[in-house]
Design an enzyme around this catalytic site. Structure first.
Site, mmCIF file in Angstrom:
data_model
loop_
_atom_site.group_PDB
_atom_site.id
_atom_site.type_symbol
_atom_site.label_atom_id
_atom_site.label_comp_id
_atom_site.label_asym_id
_atom_site.label_seq_id
_atom_site.Cartn_x
_atom_site.Cartn_y
_atom_site.Cartn_z
ATOM 1 C CG HIS A 182 -2.025 -1.017 1.096
ATOM 2 N ND1 HIS A 182 -3.292 -0.689 0.667
ATOM 3 C CD2 HIS A 182 -2.036 -2.354 1.287
ATOM 4 C CE1 HIS A 182 -4.040 -1.781 0.638
ATOM 5 N NE2 HIS A 182 -3.307 -2.808 1.005
ATOM 6 C CG ASP A 390 0.237 9.296 0.801
ATOM 7 O OD1 ASP A 390 0.151 8.124 1.204
ATOM 8 O OD2 ASP A 390 -0.464 10.227 1.265
HETATM 9 P P1 ADQ Z 1 -2.899 6.018 4.813
HETATM 10 O O1 ADQ Z 1 -1.489 6.478 4.982
HETATM 11 O O2 ADQ Z 1 -3.664 5.807 6.049
HETATM 12 O O3 ADQ Z 1 -2.996 4.693 3.928
HETATM 13 P P2 ADQ Z 1 -4.874 7.399 2.982
HETATM 14 O O4 ADQ Z 1 -4.797 6.742 1.670
HETATM 15 O O5 ADQ Z 1 -5.046 8.856 2.894
HETATM 16 O O6 ADQ Z 1 -3.595 7.173 3.886
HETATM 17 O O7 ADQ Z 1 -6.087 6.755 3.753
HETATM 18 C C1 ADQ Z 1 -6.494 7.278 4.953
HETATM 19 C C2 ADQ Z 1 -7.954 6.918 5.222
HETATM 20 O O8 ADQ Z 1 -8.243 7.266 6.571
HETATM 21 C C3 ADQ Z 1 -8.908 7.718 4.342
HETATM 22 O O9 ADQ Z 1 -10.004 6.924 4.005
HETATM 23 C C4 ADQ Z 1 -9.298 8.893 5.238
HETATM 24 O O10 ADQ Z 1 -10.591 9.411 5.007
HETATM 25 C C5 ADQ Z 1 -9.231 8.277 6.612
HETATM 26 N N1 ADQ Z 1 -8.838 9.312 7.588
HETATM 27 C C6 ADQ Z 1 -7.699 10.047 7.595
HETATM 28 N N2 ADQ Z 1 -7.715 10.922 8.613
HETATM 29 C C7 ADQ Z 1 -8.883 10.753 9.249
HETATM 30 C C8 ADQ Z 1 -9.513 11.369 10.380
HETATM 31 N N3 ADQ Z 1 -8.932 12.361 11.065
HETATM 32 N N4 ADQ Z 1 -10.725 10.923 10.729
HETATM 33 C C9 ADQ Z 1 -11.336 9.929 10.059
HETATM 34 N N5 ADQ Z 1 -10.799 9.315 8.989
HETATM 35 C C10 ADQ Z 1 -9.598 9.719 8.594
HETATM 36 C C11 ADQ Z 1 -2.059 3.816 3.286
HETATM 37 C C12 ADQ Z 1 -1.041 4.486 2.362
HETATM 38 C C13 ADQ Z 1 -1.766 5.316 1.311
HETATM 39 C C14 ADQ Z 1 -2.760 4.436 0.537
HETATM 40 C C15 ADQ Z 1 -3.664 3.677 1.499
HETATM 41 C C16 ADQ Z 1 -4.532 2.650 0.782
HETATM 42 O O11 ADQ Z 1 -0.140 5.283 3.109
HETATM 43 O O12 ADQ Z 1 -0.837 5.911 0.426
HETATM 44 O O13 ADQ Z 1 -3.550 5.238 -0.300
HETATM 45 O O14 ADQ Z 1 -2.892 2.960 2.468
HETATM 46 O O15 ADQ Z 1 -3.761 1.801 0.019
#
Ligand code: ADQ
Length: 483
Positions: A182, A390
């Site tokens: 991921h 990311d």
């Molecule tokens: P993350 O680093 O966690 O994931 P991201 O892809 O942005 O990053 O996913 C975060 C998820 O958590 C999103 O659905 C977001 O809405 C939710 N989230 C974030 N902050 C929040 C908050 N304060 N309250 C509630 N929900 C929140 C890892 C990798 C990414 C990759 C994903 C999926 O680092 O690059 O896109 O996995 O593969």
């Protein structure tokens, strides 16, 4: 997804058909932690994507339990089985200290910074590596006992479990095993800086399919394999290793666009009131939503907002920046540091600019329910997604999905997010340039309606095509070797 935790029929109860065969092979997903299958309303994209894949075919999800064993590390792991509709979950209870050295140690103090190009933050410790090997061996032991035969398709998620296939092979498991990373994969010059790089590559090569978020990651991986042991990949991305063909490929993850859009349009009352208040005051809102992680570029983003006010003073008292940052990995020291840095930056900017009627930065340090998050994204004129690195970044896609198509906001997106490979109609920025991010915010705030509609339409089309369903179908198809 419905916000009501009791309403999970959509995800868990209904056998949606993939249409490809009558008796699909059982899917076995393994991830470090199990998503809360009773309440996926709080889960991010990964947990929902995995649960949907399992609900479609039926299957087993294995992950570590949130409870740990206190006593000797020699006890076999306890496995707690539960059934939720077509999904069976298996929660492994693991030794506390060993789990911490694996999770806070090797996974999040060695691999996470290394894979996010942050060699300065990597800590190599023999005890971290030992625990990483040991926990993966325990996962393998538990999983081997849960398999129903050679036909089960095993899909391993993320960097915590790279050695799992090697451990399973050692136990004689011959099933097809796939791995999805991921997070980004670094270029070979960075990757070989870890003393364990040859072992990691050997472990990757025990899978049948290794999937990545972007073409850049796939290329970095193949070059790192070649630099480590001279293995070459053919034009289709396959290589022969250990008497097996390993396929490497890009499977960009996505979101469930329709369900997120639905949540966004049914915004909670307090979100509506807040947005009406801003309309009356003539305030536009810039939003950021992230886990509080140093890879997300949060201090730079706040500095860029301050720079916006310096360089474009017309936005003083006319724009406000809402940052929601959920706490994460608080036992790891680099995370405590980033938290302090961010609070200091928000305080300094507000101290300099705020007056009685206007708070430039509103900073919320907690997780927010997804339905509220969706409403807040919709109510914001600019979505600010500026990670330094990311894997993909699902918030960028959630921002697009949440918009009102007749009056959409503008996405400002880092070129170093995996999502930038497909979301070219956003305003792409270099997050290391504070001026560039500030100017992109100004451009976004001033963008005329017709341009916003045009850009948003193109982005929406793209995220619908590369959605969560497409991600899991294409990966499972490759894993089942059905192509
Ligand atoms: P993350 O680093 O966690 O994931 P991201 O892809 O942005 O990053 O996913 C975060 C998820 O958590 C999103 O659905 C977001 O809405 C939710 N989230 C974030 N902050 C929040 C908050 N304060 N309250 C509630 N929900 C929140 C890892 C990798 C990414 C990759 C994903 C999926 O680092 O690059 O896109 O996995 O593969």
């Amino acid at each position: 997804m419905a916000d009501d935790p009791t309403d999970h029929g959509d995800v868990l109860g209904v056998a949606r058909r993939t249409g490809d065969d009558a008796m699909p092979r059982r899917l076995v997903v393994v991830s470090n932690r199990l998503g809360n299958v009773r309440d996926l309303s709080q889960a991010g994209g990964l947990a929902v994507g995995v649960a949907d894949a399992l609900a479609e075919r039926g299957g087993l999800w294995l992950g570590a339990s949130s409870e740990h064993q206190d006593s000797g590390a020699d006890e076999p792991p306890l496995i707690r089985m539960e059934r939720h509709g077509r999904i069976e979950t298996a929660a492994l209870t693991l030794p506390r200290e060993e789990y911490s050295a694996y999770y806070n140690g090797y996974a999040n103090t060695t691999l996470w910074p290394l894979f996010h190009y942050r060699l300065d933050l990597v800590d190599h410790r023999q005890e971290f590596l030992q625990a990483y090997r040991q926990i993966n061996a325990r996962f393998a032991q538990a999983l081997a006992g849960l398999l129903s035969g050679n036909d089960d398709l095993i899909w391993v998620q993320d960097y915590h479990l790279i050695p799992l296939a090697a451990e399973l092979r050692r136990l004689g498991v011959r099933n097809r095993i796939g791995f999805f990373l991921h997070i980004p994969f670094p270029p070979p010059d960075l990757f070989v800086a870890t003393p364990d790089h040859a072992e990691l590559i050997e472990n990757f090569l025990q899978y049948d399919v290794v999937g990545f978020q972007t073409e850049t990651d796939v290329a970095n991986f193949r070059r790192s394999v070649h630099a480590t042991n001279s293995t070459s990949f053919d034009a289709a991305g396959a290589a022969e290793a250990n008497g097996r063909t390993v396929l490497t490929k890009c499977f960009p993850i996505g979101i469930d666009v329709d369900s997120f859009a639905r949540m966004a349009s049914e915004a909670a009352e307090d979100v509506q009131i807040d947005s009406m208040r801003r309309q009356i005051l003539g305030l536009k809102q810039i939003i950021g939503v992230d886990r509080l992680d140093y890879s997300k570029g949060l201090p730079g983003r706040m500095q860029a907002f301050a720079r916006l006010l310096e360089r474009h003073p017309e936005h003083e008292r006319a724009a406000t920046y809402l940052q929601i940052a959920s706490p994460t990995r608080e036992e790891v020291s680099a995370y405590a540091e980033i938290r302090g840095q961010l609070e200091a930056t928000a305080g300094a900017v507000n101290g300099r600019y705020a007056d009685l009627a206007w708070t430039p930065i509103r900073y919320i340090h907690r997780a927010v329910p997804r339905s509220r998050l969706a409403g807040l994204l919709r109510a914001s004129q600019v979505g600010l997604v500026t990670p330094l690195r990311d894997g993909m970044n699902l918030v960028a896609m959630e921002y697009i999905a949440a918009q009102d198509e007749s009056d959409p906001g503008v996405l400002v997106l880092s070129r170093f997010a995996g999502a930038a490979e497909q979301l070219a109609e956003s305003l792409i920025v270099n997050p290391y340039s504070v001026d560039e991010v500030a100017d992109a915010m100004a451009t976004a705030l001033a963008m005329p309606l017709n341009e916003r509609i045009e850009r948003h339409g193109a982005l929406l089309k793209r995220i619908k095509r590369n959605d969560a369903a497409e991600w899991r179908r294409s990966f499972i198809k490759a894993l089942a070797d059905e192509s």
